[in-house]
Design a protein around this motif. Sequence first.
Motif, PDB file in Angstrom:
ATOM      1  N   TYR A   1       0.827  -1.206   0.000  1.00  0.00           N
ATOM      2  CA  TYR A   1       0.000   0.000   0.000  1.00  0.00           C
ATOM      3  C   TYR A   1       0.857   1.249   0.000  1.00  0.00           C
ATOM      4  N   PHE A   2       2.182   1.063   0.194  1.00  0.00           N
ATOM      5  CA  PHE A   2       3.066   2.229   0.209  1.00  0.00           C
ATOM      6  C   PHE A   2       3.956   2.176  -1.010  1.00  0.00           C
TER       7      PHE A   2
ATOM      8  N   LYS B   1      -5.480   4.708  -3.220  1.00  0.00           N
ATOM      9  CA  LYS B   1      -5.258   3.788  -2.109  1.00  0.00           C
ATOM     10  C   LYS B   1      -3.820   3.824  -1.606  1.00  0.00           C
ATOM     11  N   SER B   2      -2.897   4.381  -2.421  1.00  0.00           N
ATOM     12  CA  SER B   2      -1.496   4.336  -1.969  1.00  0.00           C
ATOM     13  C   SER B   2      -1.250   5.428  -0.935  1.00  0.00           C
ATOM     14  N   MET B   3      -0.412   5.096   0.050  1.00  0.00           N
ATOM     15  CA  MET B   3      -0.183   6.012   1.158  1.00  0.00           C
ATOM     16  C   MET B   3       1.295   6.358   1.230  1.00  0.00           C
TER      17      MET B   3
ATOM     18  N   TRP C   1      -4.656   7.201   8.309  1.00  0.00           N
ATOM     19  CA  TRP C   1      -3.395   7.365   7.585  1.00  0.00           C
ATOM     20  C   TRP C   1      -3.579   7.914   6.180  1.00  0.00           C
ATOM     21  N   ASN C   2      -4.592   7.435   5.473  1.00  0.00           N
ATOM     22  CA  ASN C   2      -4.781   7.869   4.089  1.00  0.00           C
ATOM     23  C   ASN C   2      -5.555   9.173   4.069  1.00  0.00           C
ATOM     24  N   LYS C   3      -4.830  10.279   4.017  1.00  0.00           N
ATOM     25  CA  LYS C   3      -5.490  11.583   4.141  1.00  0.00           C
ATOM     26  C   LYS C   3      -6.270  11.949   2.886  1.00  0.00           C
ATOM     27  N   LYS C   4      -5.937  11.270   1.752  1.00  0.00           N
ATOM     28  CA  LYS C   4      -6.655  11.575   0.516  1.00  0.00           C
ATOM     29  C   LYS C   4      -8.050  10.977   0.505  1.00  0.00           C
ATOM     30  N   ASP C   5      -8.257   9.972   1.376  1.00  0.00           N
ATOM     31  CA  ASP C   5      -9.510   9.220   1.354  1.00  0.00           C
ATOM     32  C   ASP C   5     -10.502   9.845   2.326  1.00  0.00           C
TER      33      ASP C   5
ATOM     34  N   PRO D   1      -7.757   2.023   5.881  1.00  0.00           N
ATOM     35  CA  PRO D   1      -6.975   1.272   4.892  1.00  0.00           C
ATOM     36  C   PRO D   1      -6.916  -0.208   5.274  1.00  0.00           C
TER      37      PRO D   1
END
Lengths: 476, 101
Positions: free
Chosen positions: A90-91, A99-101, A147-151, A236
């Motif tokens: 995922y990274f 979905k990528s962090m 963690w995923n601030k875009k989501d 996530p």
Amino acid sequence: MIYPFLPDLLLLALAFLVLFLSLITSKNSSLPRWAASSGLIVIFTLLNLIPINHQIPFLFSTWKIDAFGLFIREFLIFAAFLGISLSKNYFNSNHKTSKSMLQHPEFIALILFATLGGFVVVSASDLLTLFLGLELATIPLYALSAWNKKDILGSEAATKFILMGSVATAFELFGFSYLYGFSGSIFFTDIIAQSLSHTNSPLLWIAVLFLFAGIGFKLTLFPFHTWAPDVYEGSPTPVTAVLSVTSKGVAIAFMAILIYGPLKQVHLQIMPIIALLAGTTLVVGNLGALKQHRLRRFMAYSSIAQAGYLLLALLGPASLAKPAIVYYLLVYTAANFTVFFIISVVERTRSASFNSLRGLSAENPFLAISLAIALFSLAGIPPLAGFLGKFQLFLNVAHAKYYGFLVFAVLNNVIALYYYIQVLKSAWVDPQDSKSPKLQILKTEKAWIALLSVFTLVAGLLPIINDNIFKILQSF
Amino acid sequence: MTLLNCLLLSFILFGIGVFGLLRRRHIVAMLISIELMLNAANMNFISFAYFSKGDASAGAIFSLFVIAITACEMAIALAIVIAMYRRTHSLDIDSLRGLHE
């Protein structure tokens, strides 16, 4: 002879080492991840070398290391190791998908801190250490879920999680304060001595109710379970996997420590409360899972039901309940992580719903077979490990002579079997959707899924051939 | 001032916290309500320590630890709330409807 305090110190040092390595290496370096994985293996080996037959107090006797603590530590290391391996894909800063962090080292460090919190919980012999451990195990998870601030769904899930979690902390703390007021001391030994003579003190019972409400949130017991499906769906996937295993393991260990520690004298009177909570949780978890069609929400309800099964163990005596909890947690970890590895493969190209699994047996028989092994293990079908795990849990109920309740719990398992088979029906029976994009499976994922499936098979068969495992576990 | 008075006061504070949590729809107001509940528990510790015949230092130290822990928790909570505000431009808890059955 190895200094028994060493693994705990090493884990603390490892978390800081990972943070430090992220400062001196380049952004996409895999060095922090390798350091964390190899460090966890070293700690796991050290844990196995510690003799398990005696209790060792440390730090003005606020810290003890006993057999149950060591086994739970090993389980937590196992779960953290799997969580870090699952999070790797995922990274990836090369694909800029939603979905990528970013910042993998910090992510790993937070998982390690949460694991350390679990270590503190199982070594506590006073209320303050117990409270600090539980908070250390929970607070990193709040940050991980956001963690995923875009989501946008991720931050919604995190908001719900931290609001509910803080309320749970407040309830728990209120319970602790009454327990302290009841005994005038925060040490378990003093609380046991006090509860010997004052079994019916109202302070004690208010404390028990508040503590159960607080920990009920963390263990997702009915009626405190409502946050779980939303948080599991929004976070996530690697965080959901860690949340469903580590946080549940720490919570059930906390309950075991409380019930076989300071509340030892009133265990008989608490039993009906445990049975009531476990029974309602089983029903709600199982009925909730029936109508799900999104995979992660389904896993949330499945794990609510599993929490109910784990709670059943606390009806028995310590010598029977603790091995059952340890064994079932290991089995549950392997099966749950298999499913989450499969979910992470599926959601790389498709949505994480039952429909995405259609025709899996034709497209990728390997994934379909491992999915079947994992879900049958969760449902408790022999000869898989889940069967023996559940057998051990139910044995505790029988030992408490709650036979009617035992029948009820086993019948609930039949409902569970129905919805696990619903998932397998999508994978094995339903025809493939020709429009859906192809699955991409990486070599490391394949290796992990295969290893965990083999673990589930072997852990189920080994005790039948040789029951040494349970003899060792029961000796504590 | 007796122990019972102190316990009643902290119990009422805890009740106000729970009421505020259920009544308020603004996330920051809800966090303040949670803070009230945590500090009610703190007051319990202090009053039990003050009136205790046994180990009085333990209760006082416990409340100090709780203050530190609460600060950590609220720091993370506010960070999450800010991250959410950047996406939704609203702090109303009723707007959190993305995740449901």
